[in-house]
Design an enzyme around this catalytic site. Sequence first.
Site, mmCIF file in Angstrom:
data_model
loop_
_atom_site.group_PDB
_atom_site.id
_atom_site.type_symbol
_atom_site.label_atom_id
_atom_site.label_comp_id
_atom_site.label_asym_id
_atom_site.label_seq_id
_atom_site.Cartn_x
_atom_site.Cartn_y
_atom_site.Cartn_z
ATOM 1 N N GLU A 166 0.881 -1.185 0.000
ATOM 2 C CA GLU A 166 0.000 0.000 0.000
ATOM 3 C C GLU A 166 0.909 1.222 0.000
ATOM 4 O OE1 GLU A 166 -3.283 -0.058 -0.068
ATOM 5 O OE2 GLU A 166 -3.743 -2.126 0.472
ATOM 6 N N CYS A 198 -2.166 9.308 2.070
ATOM 7 C CA CYS A 198 -1.828 8.669 0.795
ATOM 8 C C CYS A 198 -2.859 9.076 -0.248
ATOM 9 C CB CYS A 198 -1.777 7.163 0.951
ATOM 10 S SG CYS A 198 -3.198 6.499 1.803
HETATM 11 P P1 NAD Z 1 8.186 5.255 4.669
HETATM 12 O O1 NAD Z 1 8.241 4.449 3.427
HETATM 13 O O2 NAD Z 1 9.310 6.151 4.972
HETATM 14 O O3 NAD Z 1 8.057 4.265 5.942
HETATM 15 C C1 NAD Z 1 6.968 3.382 6.084
HETATM 16 C C2 NAD Z 1 7.370 2.215 6.963
HETATM 17 O O4 NAD Z 1 8.316 1.414 6.273
HETATM 18 C C3 NAD Z 1 8.035 2.605 8.269
HETATM 19 O O5 NAD Z 1 7.614 1.709 9.277
HETATM 20 C C4 NAD Z 1 9.521 2.432 7.962
HETATM 21 O O6 NAD Z 1 10.304 2.161 9.099
HETATM 22 C C5 NAD Z 1 9.498 1.236 7.035
HETATM 23 N N1 NAD Z 1 10.586 1.137 6.062
HETATM 24 C C6 NAD Z 1 11.225 2.157 5.429
HETATM 25 N N2 NAD Z 1 12.102 1.654 4.519
HETATM 26 C C7 NAD Z 1 11.996 0.312 4.587
HETATM 27 C C8 NAD Z 1 12.638 -0.759 3.894
HETATM 28 N N3 NAD Z 1 13.553 -0.551 2.945
HETATM 29 N N4 NAD Z 1 12.283 -2.026 4.213
HETATM 30 C C9 NAD Z 1 11.333 -2.271 5.138
HETATM 31 N N5 NAD Z 1 10.716 -1.304 5.844
HETATM 32 C C10 NAD Z 1 11.037 -0.022 5.568
HETATM 33 O O7 NAD Z 1 6.799 6.051 4.632
HETATM 34 P P2 NAD Z 1 6.235 7.158 5.638
HETATM 35 O O8 NAD Z 1 6.975 8.430 5.438
HETATM 36 O O9 NAD Z 1 6.118 6.595 7.015
HETATM 37 O O10 NAD Z 1 4.730 7.299 5.098
HETATM 38 C C11 NAD Z 1 4.366 8.114 4.010
HETATM 39 C C12 NAD Z 1 4.196 7.285 2.744
HETATM 40 O O11 NAD Z 1 3.282 6.215 2.970
HETATM 41 C C13 NAD Z 1 3.585 8.090 1.615
HETATM 42 O O12 NAD Z 1 4.228 7.746 0.423
HETATM 43 C C14 NAD Z 1 2.132 7.627 1.601
HETATM 44 O O13 NAD Z 1 1.477 7.819 0.368
HETATM 45 C C15 NAD Z 1 2.294 6.200 1.952
HETATM 46 N N6 NAD Z 1 1.061 5.637 2.477
HETATM 47 C C16 NAD Z 1 0.336 4.806 1.667
HETATM 48 C C17 NAD Z 1 -0.870 4.288 2.115
HETATM 49 C C18 NAD Z 1 -1.704 3.405 1.234
HETATM 50 O O14 NAD Z 1 -2.610 2.750 1.755
HETATM 51 N N7 NAD Z 1 -1.476 3.341 -0.069
HETATM 52 C C19 NAD Z 1 -1.324 4.594 3.405
HETATM 53 C C20 NAD Z 1 -0.548 5.431 4.209
HETATM 54 C C21 NAD Z 1 0.646 5.933 3.730
#
Ligand code: NAD
Length: 515
Positions: A268, A302
Site C-alpha cells: 500500500e 496517501c
Molecule cells: P516510509 O516508506 O518512509 O516508511 C513506512 C514504513 O516502512 C516505516 O515503518 C519504515 O520504518 C518502514 N521502512 C522504510 N524503509 C523500509 C525498507 N527498505 N524495508 C522495510 N521497511 C522499511 O513512509 P512514511 O513516510 O512513514 O509514510 C508516508 C508514505 O506512505 C507516503 O508515500 C504515503 O502515500 C504512503 N502511504 C500509503 C498508504 C496506502 O494505503 N497506499 C497509506 C498510508 C501511507
Amino acid sequence: MASSTKEISVILKNLGVEASNPGAAIGTKWLPTRGQKITSFSPADGKAIAEVTLADEDAYEKVIKAAKEAYKTWRLKPAPQRGEIVRQIGEELRKHKDDLGALVSYEMGKSLQEGLGEVQEMIDICDFAVGLSRQLYGLTMHSERPAHRMYEQWHPIGIVGIISAFNFPVAVWAWNAAIAWVCGDVCVWKPSEKVPLSAIGCQKIVQGIFDKNGVHPGVCNLIIGDATIGKKMADDKRMPLISATGSTRMGKSVGEAVGRRLGKTILELGGNNAIIITENADLNVAIPGAVFGAVGTAGQRCTSTRRLIIHESLFEEVKQRLVKAYGQLRIGNPLDQNNHVGPLIDKDAVQMFEDALGKVVAEGGTEIIKGEVLSGEGYESGCYVKPAIFEVKNEFEMVQHETFAPILYLIKYSTLDEAIEMQNAVPQGLSSAIMTTNMRESELFLSHAGSDCGIANVNIGTSGAEIGGAFGGEKETGGGRESGSDAWKAYMRRQTNTINYSTELPLAQGIKFEF
Ligand code: NAD
C-alpha cells in the site's frame, strides 16, 4: 496541554504508556530491548512525549519464535471463536477511543477529529471482521468425473508481518490485524518509528484480551524499530505474508526482498491523486471536496488531493474560489478543534516541502498561493506550513512525484478524454475523483476507458475511504488491497479439494491409464 480537556500525561497514563518504554512485546509480555533509544516529539508543540528503546536482534528472534508457537494453536480455534475475541478488542477500543485518538493527534499532528476517526476505523474493522469470521467462504465446483466432489477452502497462512507508515499510526495496523486474526493468522507489527507511542498504546489496549481468553500471547506482537527491522522482516522466510504501507521507495525494496523468497506481499504505497472538475460540476460540492483533500492532515494522506484537473471554462472561477477558501483556513494546534490544518510530521518533512516549492517554481509553475514555513506564537515546533497552490503542466517532474505536504497543482483541460489521460499519466494509481452532474461524464470516468486507479469516486474527493470497500491502488501504489470486500483472501491460502466417492479411478480430461 494536549487537548482542551485532558493533559497529555493523563492520556499516557490511561493508555499505560510510560516515560521510557521497551520497543517489543509478545502480548502482555514486554521484552527488554537494547537498540537505540529514541524520543517521540509532538509536531504540535515540539515537546518530547516519551522515550522508546528500539528492538534488537534478540527481541526480534523472541517475538518471531512466540508468533510461530502461537500460530500452532490459534489456527485451530474455530473462526467464529476468533471473531468473538476480535469483538472484545473492538469493545476495548471503544472504551479507549478518546485517549487513543488524542494521542494519535498529538504524536502525529493530525486533527483531533481525524485522530478519533482513525480509532473509529479500528472499531469498524473489528465489527467487520467479526461478521467475516463466519463468512470465510470457498466455492463448490462440479467435477467432470462421476461420483467426485470438488470444492475449495481457505486456510490460515501463518505469521503476517505488518509494516506501517507514520500518517496512519494505528488504523492501518487494525485493518490488517483484525482481518488476519479472524483468518487464523498471527501478527507481528512494526509501526513507523516516527509514531511509536501510538503503537504502544494500541498494544496496551488489546494485549490483555488474548490472556483473558486463554490464547497464546504470541498472536499479537509489537516490534518497534526503523527500516533495519522492516528489511529483516522482508527477508524473513518465517513470515509468509508482509503487508507494508509506506512510500513507493520502501515498497520496491520490500517487494523485491519478499519476491526473492517467493513470499506474498500486500503493498500500500504512495499516491498522486487527482480530481477532475468538469464544466458540469457543482462547485459547492467540488470546492470543499478539493480543499479538504488537499489540506486535510496537512496533505499527509496517501489519498490527499495533489492535482486538480479543471475544465478551461471554469478554471478562473475555481481558482478564485480556492484562493478565498485557503484564505479562511486556520493553521495551528491539531488538538484545537477550531483549526483546519495541523503541522507536518517533522522538520525533515518541512524541508521536503520547501525543496518542492523551489523545484516547482524552477520548472515554470505559476504560484497562486505562496507556501511558506510558519513561525511565531503557536508555531514553535517549526513543523507548520502554509498550504501552497500552483498552476502547472501535468508533465512537470514535480507533478509526477508525490510530495507528502499540502501542495495543490491546478491543471487546465479542454476535453474530458484529455482530462482522463492526464489523470492517468502519473506513475501512481491510488485514488481519483470526478466532480460532475453529468451522467455521461461520470460513467466514462468509471469505465474501462476511465480512471486507472484503485479508487474512483464521483462527487466525493479523493480522501476518506470507508472500511467496507477494498482499499489500495495500482501501478506504483503497489497493487495491494486491504480492509473490506474480499481483501481477506490475501491473508489466507486457498486449497482445492477433490474427493472421489466412486469405486473407480476415472482420470480428468478423459485420460486412460490401464494395466
Ligand atoms: P516510509 O516508506 O518512509 O516508511 C513506512 C514504513 O516502512 C516505516 O515503518 C519504515 O520504518 C518502514 N521502512 C522504510 N524503509 C523500509 C525498507 N527498505 N524495508 C522495510 N521497511 C522499511 O513512509 P512514511 O513516510 O512513514 O509514510 C508516508 C508514505 O506512505 C507516503 O508515500 C504515503 O502515500 C504512503 N502511504 C500509503 C498508504 C496506502 O494505503 N497506499 C497509506 C498510508 C501511507
